[in-house]
Design a protein around this motif. Structure first.
Motif, mmCIF file in Angstrom:
data_model
loop_
_atom_site.group_PDB
_atom_site.id
_atom_site.type_symbol
_atom_site.label_atom_id
_atom_site.label_comp_id
_atom_site.label_asym_id
_atom_site.label_seq_id
_atom_site.Cartn_x
_atom_site.Cartn_y
_atom_site.Cartn_z
ATOM 1 N N UNK B 55 5.730 21.878 2.248
ATOM 2 C CA UNK B 55 6.318 20.695 2.885
ATOM 3 C C UNK B 55 6.899 19.766 1.821
ATOM 4 N N UNK B 56 6.158 19.603 0.711
ATOM 5 C CA UNK B 56 6.644 18.727 -0.356
ATOM 6 C C UNK B 56 7.989 19.211 -0.884
ATOM 7 N N UNK B 57 8.078 20.520 -1.120
ATOM 8 C CA UNK B 57 9.316 21.085 -1.632
ATOM 9 C C UNK B 57 10.466 20.815 -0.669
ATOM 10 N N UNK B 58 10.185 21.004 0.607
ATOM 11 C CA UNK B 58 11.201 20.807 1.632
ATOM 12 C C UNK B 58 11.661 19.348 1.653
ATOM 13 N N UNK B 59 10.680 18.432 1.586
ATOM 14 C CA UNK B 59 11.023 17.011 1.634
ATOM 15 C C UNK B 59 11.864 16.622 0.427
ATOM 16 N N UNK B 60 11.484 17.131 -0.765
ATOM 17 C CA UNK B 60 12.235 16.768 -1.967
ATOM 18 C C UNK B 60 13.650 17.325 -1.882
ATOM 19 N N UNK B 61 13.776 18.563 -1.370
ATOM 20 C CA UNK B 61 15.107 19.159 -1.257
ATOM 21 C C UNK B 61 15.973 18.348 -0.309
ATOM 22 N N UNK B 62 15.436 18.034 0.880
ATOM 23 C CA UNK B 62 16.215 17.242 1.842
ATOM 24 C C UNK B 62 16.564 15.890 1.252
ATOM 25 N N UNK B 63 15.577 15.317 0.546
ATOM 26 C CA UNK B 63 15.771 13.991 -0.016
ATOM 27 C C UNK B 63 16.921 14.000 -1.021
ATOM 28 N N UNK B 64 16.986 15.011 -1.889
ATOM 29 C CA UNK B 64 18.063 15.063 -2.870
ATOM 30 C C UNK B 64 19.394 15.314 -2.197
#
Lengths: 478, 113
Positions: B55-64
């Motif tokens: 989930x963290x990876x996904x959030x960081x990707x979407x965030x960038x």
């Protein structure tokens, strides 16, 4: 910068109830650290926690409800959250009284955890942002895990680790769905997500799946299918007043968050929600039929009841939500009363098995009649408020259906009515054994404690009174 | 996806968003499979951690990709809460080990019915 700081300070001043609860928590922790570990100190700690709860409740009745967003949109103090918070504090007070009248000599840490759940729930009930929802929900979960496992016997720990693993998995599912909602709309606040979904061109199926995953968190709190597996084990192992609390309080938060999430995503949720409701009622009722342990039976009954609670959310009309809120209020009195009844029975018979309850009411007729009221209420028959609550939520479904709703609504209605009839079988098992079975020969000659009986009578009175005067709660409802 | 968002740095754009989503989903599924299949309590906690990190990876990707810092802030909160959750979980596991001399979840079968 200056403006931001003053906004934060102003927001903080609107949280008087939470600040009171927080001050109470800190003072409890200080008392536990500095008082000696004897019974007198534990009584002081109990008294302080009760005072904190009651004072916060009266502070809550004095606060003015405004729909303004606080802390940059993290928190919104709506009238529904105001109602939910008062329910949380009432149930906390009932549980504290339950602990005292049943003469549980609990360590101070239990009270910290109980008040901690109430504190985090009041934030959960105000959250209007995925971040505040997640943090508040986890705070509730962590306190609940500890409350379940705290007694450190083998079966408590078993229930605790099962609860934790199911809880953590459903949290992870919730976050996975939430991150997709964030990816699709680019916003974490409920209002922003709603705006992004209505204005943007997003794939409907993707959003539905993301929403369904996000619902894992609140459904776990509600112990609704398919996140119900922990319920019977945890209900069986946990000491009665604590599970009575865990059966009521987190459901208030779960119901609110489920409503907010469904409201946030502007699609038709009838089918998803109906399937969840049908599954919860089916699993809860049919598993409860075969139980021999009354507490485990209450666990399955809690699954079925959360299905009925969710019925009011179908269609997301305000009348339906009010029906669910009323159901929740009645559910608090019925469930805490039923658990107190079981606890008093356990004091007499030393077990929660149905067969050991034989003939108890032949000795204590008044006790048996009071117990019957809770079981009638949980089934949903008049003259108890359980009937009014079920009537209101099913009226909501009927109105949706007759107003041109989906065909599955009729199924929910029929299925709910049939299952109410089925639930008579297991709820009435307790009065059946207590009234009609012949008592065993070598019975201990315990008498009933009058304070316990009076608390039970007050709860039963609430269940009956809300049938004759439902406006007492309905006037409080948003 | 929308045009009105500010442009993201070129470095991030070199890997398409779909790859991040795919990797996160694979990690998440491995986590779920771990919780469902493995019976060692610590490995189950590790699987849960894997799901949260997906989930963290996904959030960081979407965030960038959206040039929006909110997602990355969320990640810090998830890390902190996950640490608290593991602390509670490990405490329970230690107590279980003292009771039954094992951390195999399938040995815990007192609650049935």
């Amino acid at each position: 910068m200056q403006q931001q700081l003053s906004h934060i300070l102003e927001s903080g001043s609107k949280l008087s109830v939470e600040l009171l609860l927080f001050a109470g928590l800190i003072s409890l922790i200080l008392l536990i650290s500095f008082l000696k570990k004897n019974e007198k100190a534990r009584n002081v700690i109990w008294l302080v926690s009760l005072i904190v709860t009651v004072v916060s409740f009266f502070a809550l009745t004095q606060t003015f409800v405004s729909d303004a967003l606080l802390f940059n949109g993290l928190i919104q103090n709506s009238s529904f959250s105001h109602f939910g918070k008062s329910l949380v504090l009432i149930s906390t007070a009932i549980i504290l009284l339950h602990i005292k009248v049943m003469k549980y000599d609990l360590e101070g840490e239990y009270y910290v955890l109980i008040l901690g759940i109430a504190f985090s729930l009041s934030f959960l009930l105000m959250s209007s942002h995925l971040l505040s929802m997640f943090v508040a929900m986890e705070a509730v979960s962590l306190s609940s895990y500890m409350l379940v496992a705290f007694r450190q016997k083998a079966h408590n720990l078993e229930a605790g680790i099962k609860y934790l693993i199911f809880g953590a998995t459903s949290t992870a599912l919730m976050l996975y769905g939430a991150s997709f909602l964030y990816g699709i709309t680019g916003s974490l606040s409920f209002a922003g997500i709603q705006q992004g979904l209505t204005s943007g061109t997003s794939d409907g199926n993707m959003v539905q799946i993301a929403l369904l995953m996000t619902l894992a968190g609140p459904l776990f709190k509600l112990s609704a299918a398919p996140f119900h597996i922990w319920a019977p084990d945890v209900y069986e192992a946990t000491p009665t007043p604590l599970i009575s609390y865990l059966a009521i309080a987190p459901k208030i938060g779960g119901l609110y968050i489920a409503f907010r999430l469904l409201e946030t995503v502007p699609y038709d949720h009838t089918i998803i929600l109906s399937i969840i409701i049908l599954l919860s009622i089916l699993i809860g009722n049919f598993s409860a039929l075969t139980q021999k342990n009354a507490k485990r039976m209450m666990g399955y009954s809690g699954i079925a009841q959360s299905g009925f609670l969710l019925v009011g959310l179908l269609g997301l009309e305000i009348t339906g939500l009010r029906a669910s809120g009323f159901y929740m209020a009645v559910y608090i009195f019925m469930t805490s009363g039923a658990f107190l009844l079981l606890d008093m029975v356990e004091k007499q018979t030393k077990s929660f098995q149905f067969s050991d309850m034989s003939g108890l009411s032949q000795k204590f007729v008044f006790f048996g009649i009071i117990g019957l009221i809770f079981m009638v209420g949980l089934t949903g028959l008049p003259p108890t408020a359980g009937f009014t609550a079920k009537f209101l939520v099913f009226t909501n479904v009927w109105e949706q259906y007759s107003g041109g709703g989906h065909k599955i609504l009729l199924w929910v209605l029929l299925f709910g009515l049939i299952n109410t009839a089925i639930s008579i079988y297991y709820y009435f098992k307790i009065p059946y054994f207590m009234f009609l079975k012949t008592p065993p020969e070598n019975k201990s000659e315990n008498s009933l404690n009058m304070t316990q009986l009076s608390l039970l009578t007050i709860l039963a009175f609430a269940v009956l009174a809300l049938f004759f005067a439902p406006q007492w709660v309905q006037n409080q409802l948003f | 996806m929308e045009n009105q968002l500010p442009a993201m740095p070129d470095v991030i754009a070199q890997v398409p968003l779909n790859n991040y989503v795919l990797l996160a989903s694979i990690l998440f599924i491995i986590g779920i499979a771990g919780v469902l299949i493995r019976r060692n309590a610590i490995i189950m906690l590790m699987s849960i951690e894997l799901m949260l990190n997906a989930v963290n990876l996904l959030l960081v990707a979407f965030s960038s990709y959206r040039s929006d810092p909110n997602g990355q802030i969320f990640v810090f909160f998830i890390m902190a809460v996950a640490a608290a959750e593991v602390a509670v979980g490990l405490a329970i596991i230690v107590m279980i080990y003292r009771n039954i001399r094992s951390i195999d979840i399938s040995l815990l079968d007192k609650l049935r019915g």
